[in-house]
Write a protein that holds these residues in place. Sequence first.
Motif, PDB file in Angstrom:
ATOM      1  N   ALA A  87       7.016   0.303   6.748  1.00 52.83           N
ATOM      2  CA  ALA A  87       7.696   0.673   5.506  1.00 52.83           C
ATOM      3  C   ALA A  87       6.692   0.933   4.383  1.00 52.83           C
ATOM      4  CB  ALA A  87       8.679  -0.423   5.097  1.00 52.83           C
ATOM      5  N   LEU A  88       5.647   0.109   4.311  1.00 48.43           N
ATOM      6  CA  LEU A  88       4.642   0.292   3.270  1.00 48.43           C
ATOM      7  C   LEU A  88       3.775   1.515   3.558  1.00 48.43           C
ATOM      8  CD1 LEU A  88       3.615  -3.415   2.667  1.00 48.43           C
ATOM      9  CD2 LEU A  88       5.101  -1.975   1.277  1.00 48.43           C
ATOM     10  N   ARG A  89       3.536   1.794   4.806  1.00 47.13           N
ATOM     11  CA  ARG A  89       2.792   3.003   5.185  1.00 47.13           C
ATOM     12  C   ARG A  89       3.501   4.251   4.668  1.00 47.13           C
ATOM     13  NH1 ARG A  89       3.318   4.145  11.347  1.00 47.13           N
ATOM     14  NH2 ARG A  89       5.405   4.627  10.562  1.00 47.13           N
ATOM     15  N   ASP A  90       4.827   4.224   4.671  1.00 51.81           N
ATOM     16  CA  ASP A  90       5.614   5.387   4.284  1.00 51.81           C
ATOM     17  C   ASP A  90       6.152   5.302   2.859  1.00 51.81           C
ATOM     18  OD1 ASP A  90       5.235   6.282   6.910  1.00 51.81           O
ATOM     19  OD2 ASP A  90       7.065   5.312   7.618  1.00 51.81           O
ATOM     20  N   HIS A  91       5.751   4.290   2.113  1.00 48.19           N
ATOM     21  CA  HIS A  91       6.268   4.059   0.762  1.00 48.19           C
ATOM     22  C   HIS A  91       5.747   5.137  -0.187  1.00 48.19           C
ATOM     23  CE1 HIS A  91       7.387   2.001  -2.918  1.00 48.19           C
ATOM     24  NE2 HIS A  91       7.954   1.038  -2.221  1.00 48.19           N
ATOM     25  N   ASP A  92       6.643   5.735  -0.971  1.00 55.15           N
ATOM     26  CA  ASP A  92       6.224   6.854  -1.817  1.00 55.15           C
ATOM     27  C   ASP A  92       5.413   6.435  -3.036  1.00 55.15           C
ATOM     28  OD1 ASP A  92       8.202   5.717  -3.366  1.00 55.15           O
ATOM     29  OD2 ASP A  92       9.545   7.449  -3.320  1.00 55.15           O
ATOM     30  N   GLN A  93       5.316   5.113  -3.306  1.00 55.83           N
ATOM     31  CA  GLN A  93       4.501   4.640  -4.429  1.00 55.83           C
ATOM     32  C   GLN A  93       3.129   4.138  -4.004  1.00 55.83           C
ATOM     33  OE1 GLN A  93       7.678   1.913  -6.334  1.00 55.83           O
ATOM     34  NE2 GLN A  93       6.419   2.579  -8.052  1.00 55.83           N
ATOM     35  N   LEU A  94       2.863   4.156  -2.701  1.00 53.85           N
ATOM     36  CA  LEU A  94       1.649   3.520  -2.197  1.00 53.85           C
ATOM     37  C   LEU A  94       0.826   4.453  -1.322  1.00 53.85           C
ATOM     38  CD1 LEU A  94       3.203   0.112  -1.061  1.00 53.85           C
ATOM     39  CD2 LEU A  94       2.007   0.566  -3.224  1.00 53.85           C
ATOM     40  N   THR A  95      -0.488   4.275  -1.387  1.00 56.41           N
ATOM     41  CA  THR A  95      -1.413   4.854  -0.419  1.00 56.41           C
ATOM     42  C   THR A  95      -1.948   3.685   0.393  1.00 56.41           C
ATOM     43  OG1 THR A  95      -2.028   6.623  -1.945  1.00 56.41           O
ATOM     44  CG2 THR A  95      -3.533   6.190  -0.106  1.00 56.41           C
ATOM     45  N   THR A  96      -1.677   3.687   1.694  1.00 56.90           N
ATOM     46  CA  THR A  96      -1.796   2.467   2.501  1.00 56.90           C
ATOM     47  C   THR A  96      -2.695   2.655   3.712  1.00 56.90           C
ATOM     48  OG1 THR A  96       0.463   1.889   1.845  1.00 56.90           O
ATOM     49  CG2 THR A  96      -0.439   0.725   3.748  1.00 56.90           C
ATOM     50  N   THR A  97      -3.403   1.575   4.073  1.00 51.93           N
ATOM     51  CA  THR A  97      -4.131   1.528   5.337  1.00 51.93           C
ATOM     52  C   THR A  97      -4.028   0.126   5.916  1.00 51.93           C
ATOM     53  OG1 THR A  97      -6.221   2.106   6.443  1.00 51.93           O
ATOM     54  CG2 THR A  97      -6.377   0.868   4.389  1.00 51.93           C
ATOM     55  N   LEU A  98      -4.249   0.031   7.217  1.00 53.07           N
ATOM     56  CA  LEU A  98      -4.239  -1.249   7.914  1.00 53.07           C
ATOM     57  C   LEU A  98      -5.606  -1.444   8.547  1.00 53.07           C
ATOM     58  CD1 LEU A  98      -2.682  -3.753   8.907  1.00 53.07           C
ATOM     59  CD2 LEU A  98      -1.868  -2.377  10.839  1.00 53.07           C
ATOM     60  N   LEU A  99      -6.288  -2.516   8.176  1.00 55.71           N
ATOM     61  CA  LEU A  99      -7.655  -2.751   8.620  1.00 55.71           C
ATOM     62  C   LEU A  99      -7.703  -3.830   9.703  1.00 55.71           C
ATOM     63  CD1 LEU A  99      -9.368  -2.890   5.102  1.00 55.71           C
ATOM     64  CD2 LEU A  99      -9.132  -0.906   6.614  1.00 55.71           C
ATOM     65  N   PRO A 100      -8.418  -3.571  10.804  1.00 58.51           N
ATOM     66  CA  PRO A 100      -8.527  -4.557  11.881  1.00 58.51           C
ATOM     67  C   PRO A 100      -9.601  -5.592  11.587  1.00 58.51           C
ATOM     68  CG  PRO A 100      -9.676  -2.577  12.522  1.00 58.51           C
ATOM     69  CD  PRO A 100      -9.077  -2.298  11.163  1.00 58.51           C
ATOM     70  N   VAL A 101      -9.459  -6.290  10.470  1.00 55.03           N
ATOM     71  CA  VAL A 101     -10.416  -7.314  10.071  1.00 55.03           C
ATOM     72  C   VAL A 101      -9.698  -8.653  10.092  1.00 55.03           C
ATOM     73  CG1 VAL A 101      -9.933  -6.896   7.630  1.00 55.03           C
ATOM     74  CG2 VAL A 101     -12.043  -8.044   8.275  1.00 55.03           C
ATOM     75  N   SER A 102     -10.362  -9.682  10.629  1.00 54.54           N
ATOM     76  CA  SER A 102      -9.756 -11.007  10.794  1.00 54.54           C
ATOM     77  C   SER A 102      -8.413 -10.854  11.502  1.00 54.54           C
ATOM     78  CB  SER A 102      -9.652 -11.723   9.450  1.00 54.54           C
ATOM     79  OG  SER A 102     -10.940 -11.950   8.904  1.00 54.54           O
ATOM     80  N   GLY A 117      -5.942  -9.021  10.444  1.00 54.76           N
ATOM     81  CA  GLY A 117      -5.318  -7.789   9.978  1.00 54.76           C
ATOM     82  C   GLY A 117      -5.032  -7.815   8.497  1.00 54.76           C
ATOM     83  N   LEU A 118      -5.654  -6.906   7.753  1.00 59.55           N
ATOM     84  CA  LEU A 118      -5.409  -6.759   6.319  1.00 59.55           C
ATOM     85  C   LEU A 118      -4.752  -5.427   6.053  1.00 59.55           C
ATOM     86  CD1 LEU A 118      -8.559  -7.951   4.308  1.00 59.55           C
ATOM     87  CD2 LEU A 118      -6.400  -9.138   4.585  1.00 59.55           C
ATOM     88  N   LEU A 119      -3.590  -5.452   5.442  1.00 58.89           N
ATOM     89  CA  LEU A 119      -2.988  -4.229   4.934  1.00 58.89           C
ATOM     90  C   LEU A 119      -3.415  -4.085   3.480  1.00 58.89           C
ATOM     91  CD1 LEU A 119       0.458  -2.730   5.537  1.00 58.89           C
ATOM     92  CD2 LEU A 119      -0.314  -2.990   3.178  1.00 58.89           C
ATOM     93  N   VAL A 120      -3.949  -2.920   3.153  1.00 57.17           N
ATOM     94  CA  VAL A 120      -4.425  -2.644   1.800  1.00 57.17           C
ATOM     95  C   VAL A 120      -3.715  -1.393   1.293  1.00 57.17           C
ATOM     96  CG1 VAL A 120      -6.434  -2.142   0.358  1.00 57.17           C
ATOM     97  CG2 VAL A 120      -6.677  -3.630   2.359  1.00 57.17           C
ATOM     98  N   ALA A 121      -3.123  -1.488   0.113  1.00 63.08           N
ATOM     99  CA  ALA A 121      -2.369  -0.369  -0.446  1.00 63.08           C
ATOM    100  C   ALA A 121      -2.667  -0.237  -1.926  1.00 63.08           C
ATOM    101  CB  ALA A 121      -0.874  -0.566  -0.227  1.00 63.08           C
ATOM    102  N   VAL A 122      -2.849   1.006  -2.369  1.00 67.56           N
ATOM    103  CA  VAL A 122      -3.081   1.311  -3.778  1.00 67.56           C
ATOM    104  C   VAL A 122      -1.794   1.878  -4.364  1.00 67.56           C
ATOM    105  CG1 VAL A 122      -4.454   2.639  -5.431  1.00 67.56           C
ATOM    106  CG2 VAL A 122      -5.511   1.768  -3.341  1.00 67.56           C
ATOM    107  N   LYS A 123      -1.387   1.344  -5.513  1.00 66.99           N
ATOM    108  CA  LYS A 123      -0.191   1.854  -6.170  1.00 66.99           C
ATOM    109  C   LYS A 123      -0.516   3.160  -6.905  1.00 66.99           C
ATOM    110  CE  LYS A 123       3.472   0.573  -9.434  1.00 66.99           C
ATOM    111  NZ  LYS A 123       4.025  -0.521 -10.291  1.00 66.99           N
ATOM    112  N   ARG A 124       0.283   4.157  -6.646  1.00 68.02           N
ATOM    113  CA  ARG A 124       0.041   5.473  -7.269  1.00 68.02           C
ATOM    114  C   ARG A 124       0.492   5.466  -8.723  1.00 68.02           C
ATOM    115  NH1 ARG A 124       2.725   8.650  -2.160  1.00 68.02           N
ATOM    116  NH2 ARG A 124       0.963   8.398  -0.727  1.00 68.02           N
TER     117      ARG A 124
END
Length: 211
Positions: free
Chosen positions: A187-202, A204-211
């Motif tokens: 849902a966050l990957r497709d969220h129209d207010q966010l630019t999102t990525t999922l990082l395979p660290v530890s 798993g970290l999802l990181v998203a920037v608010k537009r």
Amino acid sequence: MSTLRPASWTYTEEFVTEPEVIENARRRGLEFGDASPVGTGAGAMLRVVAAAVQARHVVEIGTGAGTSGLWLLSGMPDDGVLTTIDSSAEHQRAAREAYAEAGYAHQRTRVITGDAAEVLPRMTDGAYDLVVIDADKPGYPTYVEHAIRLLRPGGVLVMDNMLWHDQVADPAARDATTSTLRDLGKALRDHDQLTTTLLPVSDGLLVAVKR
């Protein structure tokens, strides 16, 4: 399509050395049993994100024993304030000790004991540079809803455990926690207010920037 080999993953996780004061906080968190600290790789990433956006106003949902808070504070400007929310007073006592041990003035942290779902609605819209979520997994959807509201444009949302012990990537894993995190990530990957990525660290970290 590249595959991250176990040796490379281990090298990545250990690439940044964990400072002794954070190692001490990690040990206390593990002793609690219900305050699992962020991985070293994830912690280092929190520090980088805080530094990259010059995060002066940070909200952390899930204090634990202070491990993630210490990583965040080490990347924030000297006048930055970390607001951290946890329902456990015991966890927060340990976190306060960790912050003091690291030499942070008490004005640098605002420690709130309470249910995040009740605390977050009272916080100001668009007033924060960074929101970090690492708490009870069933609460993630509620916390995310508030986090998006709290972030300024260009602010960053970071969520830990978004691979959930390799379960999220396994389509056969359909337990409630895994399904919640998997569906939320999509849902966050497709969220129209966010630019999102999922990082395979530890874990798993999802990181998203608010537009």
